[in-house]
Design a protein around this motif. Sequence first.
Motif, short mmCIF file in Angstrom:
data_model
loop_
_atom_site.label_atom_id
_atom_site.label_comp_id
_atom_site.label_asym_id
_atom_site.label_seq_id
_atom_site.Cartn_x
_atom_site.Cartn_y
_atom_site.Cartn_z
N GLU A 14 14.31 8.87 -1.87
CA GLU A 14 14.05 7.90 -0.81
C GLU A 14 13.27 8.53 0.33
N ARG A 15 13.66 9.78 0.65
CA ARG A 15 12.97 10.44 1.76
C ARG A 15 11.51 10.69 1.42
N TRP A 16 11.25 11.03 0.17
CA TRP A 16 9.85 11.26 -0.23
C TRP A 16 9.06 9.97 -0.25
N VAL A 17 9.67 8.89 -0.71
CA VAL A 17 8.98 7.60 -0.69
C VAL A 17 8.63 7.23 0.75
N HIS A 18 9.58 7.43 1.64
CA HIS A 18 9.34 7.11 3.05
C HIS A 18 8.22 7.98 3.63
N ARG A 19 8.27 9.26 3.32
CA ARG A 19 7.29 10.20 3.85
C ARG A 19 5.87 9.87 3.37
N VAL A 20 5.72 9.70 2.07
CA VAL A 20 4.38 9.45 1.52
C VAL A 20 3.85 8.10 2.01
N THR A 21 4.73 7.09 2.02
CA THR A 21 4.31 5.78 2.51
C THR A 21 3.88 5.87 3.97
N VAL A 23 2.68 8.48 5.58
CA VAL A 23 1.39 9.16 5.69
C VAL A 23 0.25 8.21 5.32
N LEU A 24 0.43 7.47 4.20
CA LEU A 24 -0.61 6.53 3.77
C LEU A 24 -0.83 5.46 4.84
N MET A 25 0.27 4.95 5.40
CA MET A 25 0.14 3.93 6.44
C MET A 25 -0.57 4.51 7.66
N GLY A 26 -0.24 5.75 8.00
CA GLY A 26 -0.91 6.41 9.12
C GLY A 26 -2.41 6.56 8.88
N VAL A 27 -2.76 6.96 7.67
CA VAL A 27 -4.19 7.10 7.33
C VAL A 27 -4.88 5.74 7.44
N GLY A 58 -5.13 2.44 1.30
CA GLY A 58 -4.52 1.11 1.29
C GLY A 58 -4.04 0.70 -0.10
N LEU A 59 -4.90 0.94 -1.09
CA LEU A 59 -4.52 0.55 -2.46
C LEU A 59 -3.39 1.43 -2.98
N SER A 60 -3.22 2.63 -2.40
CA SER A 60 -2.15 3.53 -2.84
C SER A 60 -0.80 3.21 -2.20
N LEU A 61 -0.82 2.38 -1.15
CA LEU A 61 0.41 2.17 -0.37
C LEU A 61 1.65 1.81 -1.20
N PRO A 62 1.56 0.94 -2.20
CA PRO A 62 2.80 0.59 -2.92
C PRO A 62 3.20 1.63 -3.98
N VAL A 63 2.32 2.60 -4.26
CA VAL A 63 2.61 3.52 -5.36
C VAL A 63 3.92 4.30 -5.17
N PRO A 64 4.13 4.94 -3.98
CA PRO A 64 5.38 5.69 -3.83
C PRO A 64 6.61 4.82 -4.04
N LEU A 65 6.58 3.59 -3.53
CA LEU A 65 7.74 2.71 -3.70
C LEU A 65 7.97 2.38 -5.17
N ILE A 66 6.87 2.09 -5.88
CA ILE A 66 7.01 1.73 -7.29
C ILE A 66 7.57 2.91 -8.09
N ALA A 121 3.73 -7.05 4.51
CA ALA A 121 2.46 -6.72 5.15
C ALA A 121 1.57 -5.90 4.20
N ILE A 122 2.18 -4.95 3.49
CA ILE A 122 1.40 -4.14 2.55
C ILE A 122 0.76 -5.04 1.50
N LEU A 123 1.53 -5.99 0.98
CA LEU A 123 0.98 -6.88 -0.05
C LEU A 123 -0.13 -7.76 0.51
N VAL A 124 0.08 -8.29 1.73
CA VAL A 124 -0.95 -9.15 2.34
C VAL A 124 -2.22 -8.34 2.61
N MET A 125 -2.06 -7.10 3.09
CA MET A 125 -3.23 -6.27 3.40
C MET A 125 -3.98 -5.89 2.12
N MET A 126 -3.22 -5.63 1.05
CA MET A 126 -3.88 -5.30 -0.22
C MET A 126 -4.64 -6.50 -0.76
#
Lengths: 212, 245
Positions: A14-21, A23-27, A58-66, A121-126
């Motif tokens: 969970e912590r890694w999913v949060h972290r990577v997400t 970073v991607l959101m920050g980028v 942006g397109l990578s945003l859901p990857v960590p969660l999945i 929001a991630i889905l709408v932005m994608m």
Amino acid sequence: MPRPAELLRFAAAERWVHRVTAVLMGVCLVTAAILYVGPLAQAIGYRAIVEWVHVIAGLSLPVPLIVGLLSKALRDDVSRLNRFTPSDWKWLRSKDFRATRSEVGKFNAGQKLNANFQLGAILVMMLTGSVMRFANHWPISWRTGATFVHDWAAYAILAVVVGHIYMALRDPHALAGMRTGHVPTSWAAREHALWAAENGVDEPAPARRVAR
Amino acid sequence: MAEQTVADSNDAAGRPVGRRIVLGMLGLGVLGVAFGDHLQSIESAFLRPLEERDPTGLSALIPAGDTFRFYSITGDEPERTSSDYQLTVDGLVDRPATLSLDDLNAMPQTTMIKDFQCVTGWRVPQVHWSGVALPDLLDHVGVQKGATALQFTSFDGAYTESLTLEQARRRDVLVATQMLGGAVSRAHGGPVRLYVAPMYGYKSCKWLGGIKVTSRVTPGFWEQNGYDVDAWVGKSNGRGDAPTS
């Protein structure tokens, strides 16, 4: 039974999913600012490259969660975040969140709103971002509509992300919970009483008695 | 009390509101894609008077705002002063030329007030442009037989654009030395830029450094990245904007 000093709040997955997400959101937010804010665009340039980075992040945003859904701990928390109990509505309506504190489970209603808003929001932005990026495949006017949604939603996301970080910085234990996975048992009993009870911590924390 | 709260805590109780939030947002997003262009034109009409009186430039941050946005494909904002500026005109021409800003200013001047429409949606109404009409420049150097197209290069060292010779002979295509009532600023592509009135903004090459007359069209930078080569406003790139010229 002696109380353990700490409880495990977030598993490593969970912590890694949060972290990577995060970073991607920050980028996404930083590149969006460079693409969108005139003086920044002027100072940085490289529009094609910045656009490419923005689209890839942006397109990578859901990857960590999945990927993270492989983790049982994460799936459990997803289902907790999905469910709103009557106490949650009471929490949202209350002026002083302390009053409903004893009824808070692993996540309070604000955290649930934040998580669900970010996923939506991630889905709408994608969706809108893809319409903008691959504009030639869609009917006239979709791109304008998608740009309109993408622009305004970006401001909403910025506001919610800033709020999320602000709330985390105000509570060092919550912050450490996401960084190390562990939280003090006394903090859990105070802020997430029902979750603490699930973990065998029955008695209310002393701090809560003081607050009352 | 303890029993009831444990049941609450087991978050399997309660309703799947989270899912409804996510699906609701997605639904609103889809509606926004379908009908957002109407909302955007209403918003633009509402904001226009505000932007025209805004000295801070902050209104440019409002989505759908009708002000110029700065785009550059390189890291630098190229710098040429009015004294060291040179425009090279070569290729299939009788008299290849290297023109200074003074040379351009000495040629017949054309002035027009027209909108600037970007392919990404923003449009700046009623911009004042002036400079040398491209057909006048072409007559000055003399176009040879077999020429069918023009290639423009930017002195940023990377950006390129193209027009067919027929398009380049239009009187509303300018080698612009003045814009918005003054010299073309560095951010707007000064000291000299192209202004192709009837086409989307990416045709209006900023920091214009060279014009080559050629026998075939060479697609420009964004055109190699998927934009239409014939970029008529309202009739290309899948857009239906009102014509600008």
